[in-house]
Design a protein around this motif. Structure first.
Motif, mmCIF file in Angstrom:
data_model
loop_
_atom_site.group_PDB
_atom_site.id
_atom_site.type_symbol
_atom_site.label_atom_id
_atom_site.label_comp_id
_atom_site.label_asym_id
_atom_site.label_seq_id
_atom_site.Cartn_x
_atom_site.Cartn_y
_atom_site.Cartn_z
ATOM 1 N N GLY A 29 0.777 -1.232 0.000
ATOM 2 C CA GLY A 29 0.000 0.000 0.000
ATOM 3 C C GLY A 29 0.805 1.276 0.000
ATOM 4 O O GLY A 29 1.815 1.383 -0.707
ATOM 5 N N SER A 30 0.363 2.215 0.832
ATOM 6 C CA SER A 30 0.833 3.602 0.823
ATOM 7 C C SER A 30 2.360 3.746 0.841
ATOM 8 O O SER A 30 3.043 3.151 1.675
ATOM 9 N N THR A 31 2.857 4.572 -0.065
ATOM 10 C CA THR A 31 4.305 4.852 -0.072
ATOM 11 C C THR A 31 4.683 5.719 1.123
ATOM 12 O O THR A 31 5.839 5.751 1.529
ATOM 13 N N THR A 32 3.713 6.447 1.700
ATOM 14 C CA THR A 32 3.990 7.241 2.905
ATOM 15 C C THR A 32 4.212 6.322 4.093
ATOM 16 O O THR A 32 5.125 6.538 4.906
ATOM 17 N N VAL A 33 3.377 5.299 4.207
ATOM 18 C CA VAL A 33 3.462 4.381 5.351
ATOM 19 C C VAL A 33 4.614 3.385 5.176
ATOM 20 O O VAL A 33 5.122 2.821 6.152
ATOM 21 N N LEU A 34 5.042 3.226 3.937
ATOM 22 C CA LEU A 34 6.065 2.219 3.613
ATOM 23 C C LEU A 34 7.325 2.298 4.493
ATOM 24 O O LEU A 34 7.744 1.276 5.057
ATOM 25 N N PRO A 35 7.946 3.499 4.660
ATOM 26 C CA PRO A 35 9.167 3.533 5.499
ATOM 27 C C PRO A 35 8.910 3.122 6.952
ATOM 28 O O PRO A 35 9.766 2.488 7.581
ATOM 29 N N ILE A 36 7.722 3.449 7.475
ATOM 30 C CA ILE A 36 7.386 3.034 8.849
ATOM 31 C C ILE A 36 7.276 1.510 8.891
ATOM 32 O O ILE A 36 7.824 0.854 9.779
ATOM 33 N N ALA A 37 6.553 0.965 7.888
ATOM 34 C CA ALA A 37 6.349 -0.487 7.855
ATOM 35 C C ALA A 37 7.677 -1.217 7.726
ATOM 36 O O ALA A 37 7.915 -2.230 8.410
ATOM 37 N N GLN A 38 8.555 -0.699 6.863
ATOM 38 C CA GLN A 38 9.844 -1.378 6.647
ATOM 39 C C GLN A 38 10.712 -1.344 7.913
ATOM 40 O O GLN A 38 11.257 -2.372 8.332
ATOM 41 N N ALA A 39 10.815 -0.156 8.513
ATOM 42 C CA ALA A 39 11.695 -0.014 9.691
ATOM 43 C C ALA A 39 11.167 -0.822 10.872
ATOM 44 O O ALA A 39 11.943 -1.488 11.583
ATOM 45 N N THR A 40 9.842 -0.781 11.088
ATOM 46 C CA THR A 40 9.277 -1.528 12.213
ATOM 47 C C THR A 40 9.333 -3.040 11.947
ATOM 48 O O THR A 40 9.554 -3.822 12.879
ATOM 49 N N ALA A 41 9.160 -3.430 10.672
ATOM 50 C CA ALA A 41 9.217 -4.864 10.344
ATOM 51 C C ALA A 41 10.606 -5.422 10.626
ATOM 52 O O ALA A 41 10.733 -6.541 11.155
ATOM 53 N N GLU A 42 11.636 -4.647 10.275
ATOM 54 C CA GLU A 42 13.018 -5.105 10.531
ATOM 55 C C GLU A 42 13.219 -5.348 12.030
ATOM 56 O O GLU A 42 13.727 -6.399 12.444
ATOM 57 N N ALA A 43 12.820 -4.371 12.833
ATOM 58 C CA ALA A 43 12.992 -4.493 14.293
ATOM 59 C C ALA A 43 12.154 -5.649 14.836
ATOM 60 O O ALA A 43 12.612 -6.417 15.699
ATOM 61 N N PHE A 44 10.936 -5.788 14.324
ATOM 62 C CA PHE A 44 10.035 -6.841 14.796
ATOM 63 C C PHE A 44 10.568 -8.229 14.441
ATOM 64 O O PHE A 44 10.552 -9.152 15.263
ATOM 65 N N MET A 45 11.083 -8.365 13.199
ATOM 66 C CA MET A 45 11.590 -9.681 12.763
ATOM 67 C C MET A 45 12.871 -10.058 13.521
ATOM 68 O O MET A 45 13.135 -11.241 13.737
ATOM 69 N N ASP A 46 13.658 -9.031 13.917
ATOM 70 C CA ASP A 46 14.850 -9.315 14.733
ATOM 71 C C ASP A 46 14.435 -10.001 16.035
ATOM 72 O O ASP A 46 15.097 -10.923 16.521
ATOM 73 N N ALA A 47 13.330 -9.499 16.599
ATOM 74 C CA ALA A 47 12.859 -10.057 17.871
ATOM 75 C C ALA A 47 12.014 -11.323 17.681
ATOM 76 O O ALA A 47 11.839 -12.085 18.634
ATOM 77 N N HIS A 48 11.483 -11.516 16.480
ATOM 78 C CA HIS A 48 10.630 -12.695 16.197
ATOM 79 C C HIS A 48 11.122 -13.376 14.924
ATOM 80 O O HIS A 48 10.517 -13.217 13.849
ATOM 81 N N PRO A 49 12.206 -14.124 14.997
ATOM 82 C CA PRO A 49 12.763 -14.752 13.783
ATOM 83 C C PRO A 49 11.816 -15.764 13.133
ATOM 84 O O PRO A 49 12.018 -16.146 11.975
ATOM 85 N N ASP A 50 10.778 -16.172 13.842
ATOM 86 C CA ASP A 50 9.816 -17.124 13.271
ATOM 87 C C ASP A 50 8.760 -16.435 12.403
ATOM 88 O O ASP A 50 7.912 -17.102 11.813
ATOM 89 N N ILE A 51 8.819 -15.124 12.351
ATOM 90 C CA ILE A 51 7.813 -14.403 11.542
ATOM 91 C C ILE A 51 8.510 -13.664 10.405
ATOM 92 O O ILE A 51 9.486 -12.944 10.621
ATOM 93 N N ASN A 52 7.983 -13.849 9.195
ATOM 94 C CA ASN A 52 8.557 -13.194 8.021
ATOM 95 C C ASN A 52 7.541 -12.174 7.490
ATOM 96 O O ASN A 52 6.408 -12.531 7.176
ATOM 97 N N ILE A 53 7.978 -10.912 7.420
ATOM 98 C CA ILE A 53 7.059 -9.863 6.941
ATOM 99 C C ILE A 53 7.551 -9.359 5.585
ATOM 100 O O ILE A 53 8.692 -8.923 5.454
#
Lengths: 269, 370
Positions: A29-53
């Protein structure tokens, strides 16, 4: 013996599949929300290696259409869904549920030497349509106005277009730049310039104008008094569950909201 | 003269589109292989009656966006046709402007020009089956017509509505072809989505030929007739399964109160669909259709048709919104007519037939910022 061996192989195969299976979350979706989604996904996946976003852009409309087509778990949107979209979704058995994840405010900026400090929405519109061409028409210096705008595919332009231009067309003499940083740098280097950028990108190199008597700030965006602001959303089909729920909860948590701020946006609280 | 008209139209179109902020260019082609097997009218023996390839639709469209509140749409349909010595035909399909700020009601659009007819399922028929929407298939209404409509959506996705006034003769007729019809057609449409997965709706259309029942000498006007079309629509979706039901009633009344020409025709259409994408990973739909079209009260065209269709849809080359650029469809339809009536002297000798259709559709669109 042969049957036991087959059973063992089957159990081992299933165990391997189960161990290797990752929960997958897809977002678009939104290119505005994209950087938030990408940065938070990286941090989230670091803490949850069993989840792929996995995340892709395309614009709010694209993300919402993908949610309606049941091809993504999360639609990233810089605007609330339209009645038409909700109606289409419901008819297809999709129940869109919004989650606010951040706030976005747009500051109207000028060169620090400009004596103008206050401006109205109609004055900004007149500048961007080319009706007002010199700062002296607003009581400022005798200086031609250099209009800086964003490319029309950006989410920032989308808000500006909706809340300021209200259907009017940006003058063809405006310079269209590709990023918030490019706009602030150009305005900082051009004495007669006017531009707009996300509140989080405003530095002391430029001067943010008071719009309709309200100065853009984290506080005025959060309390809703600043007019050029909006909420950013993630939409899911039904109430979020499982990995999707955990990811959204992470973005809304203090840790996630810190990342929101680092990306140049405004936290929810 | 023809060239002058085309050049003028092209000029107007280019001027219009150059004044716009954005221009969406789109196209859609339907390449079809049709094989019809049925009873030979002469001796009722079974034989292949038709076997041919064709371009059934070749839509080409321009959608200029003049501002946030004013948008246009212009679509022509290029198709294989015997009516022209070149083997192809051209039809104007849509040519309208949408104004979303004329009336200060949220999500209300005023549409002016050659546009969709908001009746039943005809205006948003997705062609998951190769066949047309029931109202279109049985020539109950046209899919587009010249007129003015007010169409919009209820807040929070509660549904949609439309009211409108049209020529009533459809997009293929204008001017001299409007059959002495000085009365426009009136349409009302309502759809409600109370909860996710359930949609119920209904439409009404009132149309007539000639305005007055009586001529100046107080005798009955034989050309007068009034049509009342009613449509009920329902759709239930649960996971990958969807069931859509539509019922249409067409009542035709003539000036004479007890005219034996008056009749009512009915159509029932049931369409179940199973989407297999989540189960097998491919965007594949299994789809069926049962139609019962009863026009037996019309003395000049008595028939009772039962049509059963089984189909398969394979969609591929999806864009980022998961909409497919290409679609391969197979449909098998068996049509059977009431045996007694189709062979009766007053009937039009309709015979049972089976049709196999294979279709490859492809579409494209791109938006240019001007």
């Amino acid at each position: 013996m042969k049957n036991k061996l087959l059973l063992l192989v089957a159990i081992l195969t299933l165990t391997t599949i189960t161990v290797n299976a990752k929960s997958k979350v897809t977002c678009a979706g939104s290119t505005t929300v994209l950087p938030i989604a990408q940065a938070t996904a990286e941090a989230f996946m670091d803490a949850h290696p069993d989840i792929n976003i996995s995340i892709r852009g395309g614009g709010s409309g694209v993300g919402i259409a993908a949610l309606i087509n049941n091809s993504v778990d999360i639609a990233l949107s810089s605007r609330p869904m339209k009645s038409k979209e909700i109606s289409q979704a419901k008819a297809k058995g999709i129940n869109p549920v919004p989650y606010a994840i951040a706030l976005d405010g747009i500051a109207v900026i000028v060169h620090p030497s400009n004596t103008i400090s206050n401006i109205t929405i109609s004055q900004i519109r007149d500048i961007y349509t080319g009706k007002i061409k010199n700062w002296k028409e607003l009581g400022g210096p005798n200086l031609p106005i250099v209009v800086i705008s964003r490319d029309v595919s950006s989410g920032t332009f989308e808000v500006f277009n909706e809340k300021v231009m209200a259907g009017a067309k940006v003058s063809s003499s405006a310079q269209l730049l590709a990023s918030n940083n490019a706009v602030t740098n150009t305005v900082a280097d051009t004495p007669g310039a006017i531009g707009y950028a996300g509140v989080g990108f405003v530095s002391n190199k430029v001067k943010a104008l008071v719009v309709e008597k309200v100065l853009p700030s984290e506080k005025t965006v959060q309390d809703g008094t600043y007019i050029l602001s909006r909420k950013l959303y993630m939409y899911t089909n039904g109430k979020a569950t499982g990995a999707v729920s955990s990811y959204i909860a992470f973005i809304q948590s203090p840790q996630g909201q810190k990342i929101v701020k680092e990306q140049g946006f405004i936290p929810l609280q | 003269m023809k060239k002058l008209i085309w050049l003028t139209l092209l000029g107007l179109l280019l001027t219009g589109t150059l004044c716009s902020q954005e221009l969406k260019i789109s196209g859609e082609m339907w390449n079809r292989w049709t094989i019809v097997n049925g009873k030979v009218p002469a001796d009722s023996s079974n034989a292949i009656l038709k076997n041919y390839f064709s371009l059934e639709r070749g839509y080409f469209g321009l959608e200029p966006k003049f501002s946030e509140t004013v948008k246009g749409r212009f679509t022509v349909d290029i198709f294989s046709s015997d009516d022209n010595k070149n083997g192809a035909g051209l039809k104007l399909k849509y040519a309208y402007l949408d104004f979303s700020n004329l009336i200060p009601i949220p999500d209300l659009t005023t549409t002016v020009g050659l546009q969709k007819v908001y009746f039943g399922s005809i205006y948003d028929w997705t062609y998951d089956l190769i066949g047309k929407a029931p109202a279109d298939e049985y020539s109950i209404t046209n899919s587009s017509d010249y007129g003015i409509t007010f169409n919009g959506y209820f807040p929070e996705g509660w549904g949609e509505y439309a009211v409108g006034i049209y020529n009533g003769e459809g997009y293929k007729n204008y001017g001299a072809n409007l059959k002495d019809n000085i009365e426009p057609a009136f349409v009302g449409n309502l759809r409600i989505t109370p909860v996710s997965g359930i949609m119920v709706g209904g439409s009404i259309m009132i149309n007539s030929n000639e305005r007055k029942k009586l001529l100046t000498d107080n005798t009955i006007n034989p050309k007068f007739n009034q049509q009342l079309l009613l449509d009920g629509l329902g759709s239930i979706t649960y996971g990958p399964i969807n069931l859509c039901l539509e019922y249409i009633s067409k009542k035709v009344m003539h000036a004479d109160e007890f005219s034996n020409k008056d009749y009512t025709a009915n159509c029932l259409s049931v369409i179940p669909t199973i989407k297999l994408q989540k189960l097998i990973g491919y965007d594949l739909d299994l789809i069926g259709r049962y139609d019962r079209w009863d026009e037996t009260d019309n003395p000049s065209n008595q028939n009772l048709l039962n049509a059963i269709t089984a189909g398969l849809n394979y969609k591929f080359m999806h864009n980022e919104s998961a909409n497919p650029a290409m679609q391969f469809q197979i449909n098998y339809t068996y049509k059977s007519y009431d045996e007694e009536e189709s062979s009766a002297s007053y009937a039009n000798k309709l015979k049972d037939s089976s049709t196999l259709l294979l279709q490859l559709k492809w579409r494209f669109n791109n938006t240019i910022t001007l």
